[in-house]
Design a protein around this motif. Structure first.
Motif, PDB file in Angstrom:
ATOM      1  N   SER A   1      -1.260  -3.225   2.665  1.00  0.00           N
ATOM      2  CA  SER A   1      -1.462  -3.794   4.095  1.00  0.00           C
ATOM      3  C   SER A   1      -0.734  -2.380   4.410  1.00  0.00           C
ATOM      4  O   SER A   1      -0.733  -3.008   6.025  1.00  0.00           O
ATOM      5  CB  SER A   1      -0.639  -4.965   3.881  1.00  0.00           C
ATOM      6  OG  SER A   1       1.214  -4.879   3.211  1.00  0.00           O
ATOM      7  N   ARG A   2      -0.690  -1.072   5.044  1.00  0.00           N
ATOM      8  CA  ARG A   2       0.203  -0.483   5.293  1.00  0.00           C
ATOM      9  C   ARG A   2      -0.856   0.019   5.836  1.00  0.00           C
ATOM     10  O   ARG A   2      -2.101   0.031   5.855  1.00  0.00           O
ATOM     11  CB  ARG A   2       0.583   0.731   4.494  1.00  0.00           C
ATOM     12  CG  ARG A   2       1.830   0.509   4.055  1.00  0.00           C
ATOM     13  CD  ARG A   2       2.120   1.881   2.922  1.00  0.00           C
ATOM     14  NE  ARG A   2       1.631   3.004   3.528  1.00  0.00           N
ATOM     15  CZ  ARG A   2       2.040   3.958   2.606  1.00  0.00           C
ATOM     16  NH1 ARG A   2       3.238   4.173   1.758  1.00  0.00           N
ATOM     17  NH2 ARG A   2       2.087   5.255   2.833  1.00  0.00           N
ATOM     18  N   PRO A   3      -1.012   0.572   7.547  1.00  0.00           N
ATOM     19  CA  PRO A   3      -2.362   0.354   8.150  1.00  0.00           C
ATOM     20  C   PRO A   3      -3.098   2.714   7.902  1.00  0.00           C
ATOM     21  O   PRO A   3      -3.828   2.065   8.526  1.00  0.00           O
ATOM     22  CB  PRO A   3      -1.033   0.591   9.449  1.00  0.00           C
ATOM     23  CG  PRO A   3       0.215   1.127   9.385  1.00  0.00           C
ATOM     24  CD  PRO A   3      -0.032   0.467   7.650  1.00  0.00           C
TER      25      PRO A   3
ATOM     26  N   ASN B   1      -8.491  -0.203 -10.377  1.00  0.00           N
ATOM     27  CA  ASN B   1      -8.232   0.773  -9.825  1.00  0.00           C
ATOM     28  C   ASN B   1      -6.790   0.749  -9.385  1.00  0.00           C
ATOM     29  O   ASN B   1      -6.355   0.044  -8.184  1.00  0.00           O
ATOM     30  CB  ASN B   1      -9.420   1.866  -8.801  1.00  0.00           C
ATOM     31  CG  ASN B   1      -9.122   2.957  -8.914  1.00  0.00           C
ATOM     32  OD1 ASN B   1      -7.985   3.538  -9.143  1.00  0.00           O
ATOM     33  ND2 ASN B   1     -10.381   3.758  -8.729  1.00  0.00           N
ATOM     34  N   ARG B   2      -5.720   1.618  -9.654  1.00  0.00           N
ATOM     35  CA  ARG B   2      -4.372   1.435  -9.460  1.00  0.00           C
ATOM     36  C   ARG B   2      -3.922   2.529  -9.109  1.00  0.00           C
ATOM     37  O   ARG B   2      -2.576   2.352  -7.422  1.00  0.00           O
ATOM     38  CB  ARG B   2      -3.220   1.388 -10.225  1.00  0.00           C
ATOM     39  CG  ARG B   2      -3.661   0.531 -11.337  1.00  0.00           C
ATOM     40  CD  ARG B   2      -2.778   0.951 -12.441  1.00  0.00           C
ATOM     41  NE  ARG B   2      -3.039   1.445 -13.634  1.00  0.00           N
ATOM     42  CZ  ARG B   2      -3.847   1.318 -14.161  1.00  0.00           C
ATOM     43  NH1 ARG B   2      -5.005   0.786 -14.343  1.00  0.00           N
ATOM     44  NH2 ARG B   2      -4.173   2.745 -15.035  1.00  0.00           N
ATOM     45  N   ARG B   3      -4.930   3.582  -7.968  1.00  0.00           N
ATOM     46  CA  ARG B   3      -4.538   4.594  -6.726  1.00  0.00           C
ATOM     47  C   ARG B   3      -5.181   4.176  -5.942  1.00  0.00           C
ATOM     48  O   ARG B   3      -6.244   3.777  -5.336  1.00  0.00           O
ATOM     49  CB  ARG B   3      -5.145   6.031  -7.815  1.00  0.00           C
ATOM     50  CG  ARG B   3      -4.082   6.420  -9.126  1.00  0.00           C
ATOM     51  CD  ARG B   3      -4.717   7.574  -9.475  1.00  0.00           C
ATOM     52  NE  ARG B   3      -5.307   9.154  -8.147  1.00  0.00           N
ATOM     53  CZ  ARG B   3      -4.186   9.497  -8.132  1.00  0.00           C
ATOM     54  NH1 ARG B   3      -2.434   9.756  -8.907  1.00  0.00           N
ATOM     55  NH2 ARG B   3      -4.029  10.900  -7.294  1.00  0.00           N
ATOM     56  N   LEU B   4      -4.177   4.883  -4.688  1.00  0.00           N
ATOM     57  CA  LEU B   4      -4.514   4.567  -3.311  1.00  0.00           C
ATOM     58  C   LEU B   4      -4.418   5.366  -2.634  1.00  0.00           C
ATOM     59  O   LEU B   4      -4.168   6.271  -2.716  1.00  0.00           O
ATOM     60  CB  LEU B   4      -3.546   3.402  -2.792  1.00  0.00           C
ATOM     61  CG  LEU B   4      -3.054   1.479  -3.121  1.00  0.00           C
ATOM     62  CD1 LEU B   4      -3.215   1.648  -4.511  1.00  0.00           C
ATOM     63  CD2 LEU B   4      -2.714   1.335  -2.764  1.00  0.00           C
TER      64      LEU B   4
END
Length: 112
Positions: free
Chosen positions: A62-64, A45-48
Motif C-alpha cells: 500500500s506504500r505510494p 510472487n513475494r518480491r515487490l
C-alpha cells in the motif's frame, strides 16, 4: 545457462525412462485421455518492486512507491487424465502450474 553435466544422473534417467516405456508398452490397453484447466491461487510472487528500482521480499504494497510485483503470477493449473474404457481413472498428471521461470524453448518441451 551453463551447468555441470552429471553423467551418472543422465545414465540413470535414461535407464528409468527406458524401463517406464517398456512397462507402458507391455501393459498398454484401450483408454481415454482428457484434460481440464482451472484456477487456484496456491502461491504468489513475494518480491515487490519499488519506484526507485529496488526490490524486496514481502513489504507493504500500500506504500505510494509500490510499482508492482516482480515477475508473473499465474494461478492456472492444467491436469491430464487417463481413464480406461469404463471410466476408471488410470493416471493423472499436472501439466502446468506456477513455478519459478526457467530458460526453455518449444524444442526443449517436445524432447520430454
Amino acid at each position: 545457462m551453463d551447468s555441470p553435466k552429471d553423467d551418472g544422473y543422465v545414465k540413470l534417467i535414461c535407464e528409468r525412462l527406458g524401463e517406464a516405456v517398456r512397462e507402458a508398452v507391455g501393459t498398454a490397453r484401450p483408454s481415454k485421455i482428457g484434460s481440464a484447466t482451472g484456477r487456484a491461487q496456491v502461491g504468489f510472487n513475494r518480491r515487490l518492486c519499488w519506484a526507485d528500482g529496488t526490490h524486496t521480499m514481502y513489504g507493504d504494497s500500500s506504500r505510494p512507491d509500490f510499482t508492482g510485483f516482480e515477475g508473473p503470477d499465474d494461478p492456472t493449473h492444467t491436469a491430464l487424465f487417463v481413464t480406461d474404457e469404463a471410466g476408471q481413472l488410470m493416471a493423472i498428471g499436472d501439466l502446468a502450474h506456477t513455478r519459478h521461470p526457467y530458460p526453455s524453448t518449444q524444442q526443449d518441451a517436445s524432447a520430454i
